[in-house]
Design an enzyme around this catalytic site. Structure first.
Site, PDB file in Angstrom:
ATOM      1  N   GLU A  32       0.843  -1.195   0.000  1.00  0.00           N
ATOM      2  CA  GLU A  32       0.000   0.000   0.000  1.00  0.00           C
ATOM      3  C   GLU A  32       0.877   1.242   0.000  1.00  0.00           C
ATOM      4  O   GLU A  32       1.932   1.266   0.646  1.00  0.00           O
ATOM      5  CB  GLU A  32      -0.902  -0.015   1.237  1.00  0.00           C
ATOM      6  CG  GLU A  32      -1.981   1.045   1.261  1.00  0.00           C
ATOM      7  CD  GLU A  32      -2.952   0.837   2.424  1.00  0.00           C
ATOM      8  OE1 GLU A  32      -3.327   1.865   3.041  1.00  0.00           O
ATOM      9  OE2 GLU A  32      -3.307  -0.324   2.719  1.00  0.00           O
ATOM     10  N   GLU A  78      -3.210  10.429   2.965  1.00  0.00           N
ATOM     11  CA  GLU A  78      -4.431  10.657   3.733  1.00  0.00           C
ATOM     12  C   GLU A  78      -4.425  12.102   4.215  1.00  0.00           C
ATOM     13  O   GLU A  78      -3.414  12.581   4.741  1.00  0.00           O
ATOM     14  CB  GLU A  78      -4.534   9.711   4.933  1.00  0.00           C
ATOM     15  CG  GLU A  78      -4.820   8.271   4.548  1.00  0.00           C
ATOM     16  CD  GLU A  78      -5.085   7.402   5.766  1.00  0.00           C
ATOM     17  OE1 GLU A  78      -6.083   6.660   5.752  1.00  0.00           O
ATOM     18  OE2 GLU A  78      -4.293   7.480   6.726  1.00  0.00           O
ATOM     19  N   ASP A  89       0.177   5.370   0.568  1.00  0.00           N
ATOM     20  CA  ASP A  89      -0.917   6.194   1.091  1.00  0.00           C
ATOM     21  C   ASP A  89      -0.669   7.689   1.052  1.00  0.00           C
ATOM     22  O   ASP A  89       0.381   8.164   1.490  1.00  0.00           O
ATOM     23  CB  ASP A  89      -1.163   5.877   2.579  1.00  0.00           C
ATOM     24  CG  ASP A  89      -1.755   4.517   2.822  1.00  0.00           C
ATOM     25  OD1 ASP A  89      -2.215   3.884   1.868  1.00  0.00           O
ATOM     26  OD2 ASP A  89      -1.757   4.090   3.987  1.00  0.00           O
TER      27      ASP A  89
END
Length: 288
Positions: A107, A111, A109
């Site tokens: 993953e 955010e 990311d």
């Protein structure tokens, strides 16, 4: 010429280069959300508009919303222009990331953690490889991400992962498999994005809750681009063809230092309390 005058001119040139870079990042052509993405949850709270050129996610007290790419990608460059929730966004999280599936998933990311009106967003980044993350770096941005669209990019090749904001590098995660650090390069990943309520942790550790009188909260997306050797997407662009070997030149390293010195608010590689037995091995090596 005095040293102060010379320093002022150098600073002006650097700032101008950042502005030009940002403008260049904002002018690329768009993909089509009907063609490239599926809504994953939220029903009518996720809307594709303008013939597929714009997508909006909404959050109300009943539910958030999200979408994912129809295609999987293995290495490449991903660009998305996003305008974040405006006003009092405390408690909300807008997530934009690449992920594979399964317990040993990879993953990458972005955010965006909302905040009270007038306070800055926190941009949270992380890298998971073989199911293990805990590689957080967080930043405040040098602009208001709610006033206009800005481009958030991931360059992902076999040597490194580069996180960029308006084509300015903010983080590099280098492949250090040679010293035992897993690196995500074998699992194809989809692009995901969601807008959801996380007021148990997102703003000041959960002290500030979501103000539902401000709902619905809205994040907007446009100008998706992808370039990857395994993509069947029709909007891949040759102008992104540098990604397979892309690193940072001297100017890129200077911009990275500028961001990390002035806007980084958390770095797992500096958190000695979190790692009393010693920092992770990648923290002791160059990330360029």
């Amino acid at each position: 010429m005095s040293s102060s005058s010379s320093s002022s001119k150098v600073s002006m040139v650097f700032i101008l280069s950042l502005v030009i870079t940002s403008l260049m990042a904002m002018t690329a052509s768009a993909g089509n959300f009907f063609q490239d993405f599926d809504v994953t949850f939220g029903d009518e709270r996720a809307k594709i508009l303008n013939g597929g050129q714009l997508l909006t996610l909404n959050l109300d007290k009943a539910s958030g919303s999200g979408f994912k790419s129809k295609n999987e990608y293995l290495l490449g460059r991903i660009d998305m222009q996003i305008k974040l929730v405006s006003g009092n966004s405390a408690g909300t999280v807008t997530a934009y990331y690449l992920s594979s599936e399964g317990p040993t998933h990879d993953e990458i990311d972005f955010e965006f953690l909302g905040n009270l009106s007038g306070d800055p967003y926190t941009l949270h980044t992380n890298v998971f490889s073989q199911g293990k993350g805990n590689r957080e770096q967080q930043f405040h941005l040098w602009f208001d991400p709610t006033k206009a669209f800005h481009t958030y990019s991931i360059v992902w090749n076999s040597q490194r992962i580069i996180f960029l904001v308006d084509n300015i590098p903010i983080r590099v995660f280098t492949n250090l498999e040679t010293i035992g650090v897993p690196f995500p390069k074998n699992q194809p990943m989809r692009i995901y994005s969601s807008l959801w309520n996380a007021d148990d942790w997102a703003t000041r550790g959960g002290l500030v809750k979501t103000d539902w009188t401000q709902a619905p909260f809205t994040a907007s997306y446009r100008n998706f681009k992808v370039s990857t050797t395994t993509s069947t997407s029709t909007n891949s662009l040759t102008e992104q063809s540098a990604w397979p070997t892309q690193g940072l030149d001297a100017a890129g390293r200077n911009r990275l230092r500028w961001v990390q010195q002035k806007f980084m608010v958390y770095n797992y590689c500096s958190d000695l309390k979190r790692f009393p037995q010693g920092l992770p091995v990648e923290c002791r090596r160059s990330r360029f």
